[in-house]
Design an enzyme around this catalytic site. Structure first.
Site, mmCIF file in Angstrom:
data_model
loop_
_atom_site.group_PDB
_atom_site.id
_atom_site.type_symbol
_atom_site.label_atom_id
_atom_site.label_comp_id
_atom_site.label_asym_id
_atom_site.label_seq_id
_atom_site.Cartn_x
_atom_site.Cartn_y
_atom_site.Cartn_z
ATOM 1 N N GLY A 1 0.827 -1.209 0.000
ATOM 2 C CA GLY A 1 0.000 0.000 0.000
ATOM 3 C C GLY A 1 0.854 1.248 0.000
ATOM 4 O O GLY A 1 2.048 1.195 -0.265
ATOM 5 N N ASN A 2 0.227 2.379 0.264
ATOM 6 C CA ASN A 2 0.976 3.637 0.331
ATOM 7 C C ASN A 2 0.369 4.539 1.403
ATOM 8 O O ASN A 2 -0.622 4.188 2.029
ATOM 9 C CB ASN A 2 1.018 4.326 -1.035
ATOM 10 C CG ASN A 2 -0.365 4.643 -1.542
ATOM 11 O OD1 ASN A 2 -1.071 5.452 -0.978
ATOM 12 N ND2 ASN A 2 -0.777 3.965 -2.620
#
Ligand code: CTP
Length: 429
Positions: free
Chosen positions: A204-205
């Site tokens: 993810g980020n």
């Protein structure tokens, strides 16, 4: 001090309006609560009187010497009805005046905001649709209800939006908000995608979704119909936006492309994962083996580039007369398209906006990215420690396809959103 009338009608969501009332009073507004008779079955008069510091009545027959049925509406700077039931929308649309709230609505000459809350069937009933259309035609702002759990076990559109979101709409209306996106449909993507490794882990980020949500909220306030494609965002739904939830880049792509078919503008504020694991394990990967298996990655579709490509292809295959194709009924100018004829594959957005998060060589990378992705505007911001992600503030430079740039100094993400919509509105005009 601004004078706000908070109308409350008889829906279970009335309890949320106590919070809305507090938001108004704590920010210095003088609030007069006008409930319907049945609204008091849910929350009683003492609560409204204590929270507002003003007398509360449902009837036109009390304090008659003060002519309340005329005076309250006449002296208001804003009337907001939250929750607005199907019944109150119907009575307002038909100009009835059978209690203090409907009298107030008839005498008010200030902006009026309705925040409907009801069961999905009632919201979708043709009678309610017609009443909402009538009220909107007359200039009232009717916020789209949120989607989610309703009273009982059912879910769907009909929930009262979060009080903070209703308050934000009202705050903007009181500040003299523009309606320059009225009649436009815009699509905003927000948040950060997640690419599953196994049922528990993902790549993810750090995107919080704050900037995308600010874009959606400000577009609603400026009159647009907004589809917000949200990837893993935990913020409350912006009042009035249609929210589509997604998780992965490929889901985001499908949702954005579907909504973009009928959009005037698409703003890609989401942080999209460029890669995803080649394989996703159906079961949790155990640490039993001595050496972990490497995670092989494969490229995700570039949604922004694809949007630009779709538009370019459609324009090239459909050049008629002096200008490129523009969808019928969207104010096509300069001889574009044959009247009444649809472009191959349907309409596509006229304005495409990208965001670029850069850590170094911000402007040079931004210019190259704008060209590579074929968008009209690229909002470039520098990211890094304490910059942009998860903070309420942002600063950016907007690059245009014509080679210009607009500096947006550090400030609330709402302010940045407004500058983006100013530029979009100019291009749509
Ligand atoms: N974007 C997209 N699809 C992707 C990656 C990014 O639509 N697979 C969009 C983002 O929503 C954003 C813009 O492209 O509007 C730029 O995103 P950014 O991550 O800065 O660019 P990248 O394409 O990832 O380029 P690079 O990795 O070279 O910085």
């Amino acid at each position: 001090m601004t004078s706000v009338v908070l109308g409350v009608s008889a829906g279970i969501a009335v309890y949320k309006s106590c919070e809305l009332l507090r938001l108004f009073t704590e920010s210095g507004h003088d609030v007069r609560v006008v409930p319907t008779r049945d609204a008091l079955r849910f929350v009683g008069e003492p609560t409204w009187a204590a929270l507002s510091g003003n007398p509360v009545t449902t009837e036109v027959w009390q304090s008659v010497h003060e002519v309340p049925h005329v005076r309250i509406g006449q002296s208001a700077d804003l009337v907001v009805v939250a929750p607005a039931t199907a019944d109150v929308l119907a009575r307002a649309a038909h100009g009835m005046a059978d209690d203090l709230l409907t009298n107030t609505l008839l005498t008010a000459r200030c902006p009026v905001v309705f925040a409907p809350a009801m069961h999905t069937e009632m919201w979708e009933h043709p009678a309610t649709r017609a009443n909402v259309a009538t009220l909107r035609e007359r200039g009232a702002i009717v916020i789209e209800p949120a989607v989610g759990r309703l009273t009982g076990a059912d879910t769907g559109p009909g929930r009262l939006p979060d009080p903070a979101e209703i308050f934000e709409v009202c705050r903007r209306v009181l500040a003299g908000g523009r309606e320059d996106l009225a009649g436009r449909h815009v699509v905003v993507s927000a948040g950060g995608t997640r690419e599953a490794i196994d049922p528990v882990r993902f790549i993810g980020n750090r995107s919080s979704g704050l900037q995308g949500y600010a874009l959606a909220r400000t577009a609603v306030a400026r009159g647009a119909e907004v589809t917000l494609v949200a990837a893993n965002v935990t913020l409350p739904d912006p009042a009035g936006a249609k929210v589509v939830r997604v998780e992965s880049a490929r889901q985001l792509r499908d949702a954005v492309l579907a909504a973009a078919e009928h959009a005037d503008a698409v703003v890609m504020a989401a942080a999209v994962a460029d890669f995803r694991p080649v394989r996703q394990s159906d079961t949790k990967i155990k640490k039993s083996s001595a050496e972990p298996d490497p995670i092989h990655l494969v490229k995700n579709p570039d949604i922004l580039a694809e949007l630009g490509e779709i538009r370019r292809a459609r324009r090239e295959t459909y050049v008629v007369g002096d200008g490129p194709y523009e969808a019928p009924g969207r104010g096509a100018g300069n001889g574009a398209g044959a009247p009444g004829e649809a472009a191959p594959g349907g309409p596509c957005p006229r304005v495409i906006v990208g965001f670029a998060a850069e850590t170094d060589d911000v402007l040079a990378n931004g210019r190259a990215k704008l060209r590579r992705k074929g968008c009209d505007l690229l909002v470039v911001n520098q990211v890094g420690e304490n910059l942009a992600f998860g903070t309420p503030d942002n600063a950016a430079v907007v690059l245009t396809a014509e080679g210009d740039s607009v500096d947006i100094p550090r400030g609330p993400k709402e302010d940045l959103a407004d500058v983006v919509w100013d530029l979009v509105a100019q291009r749509l005009a």
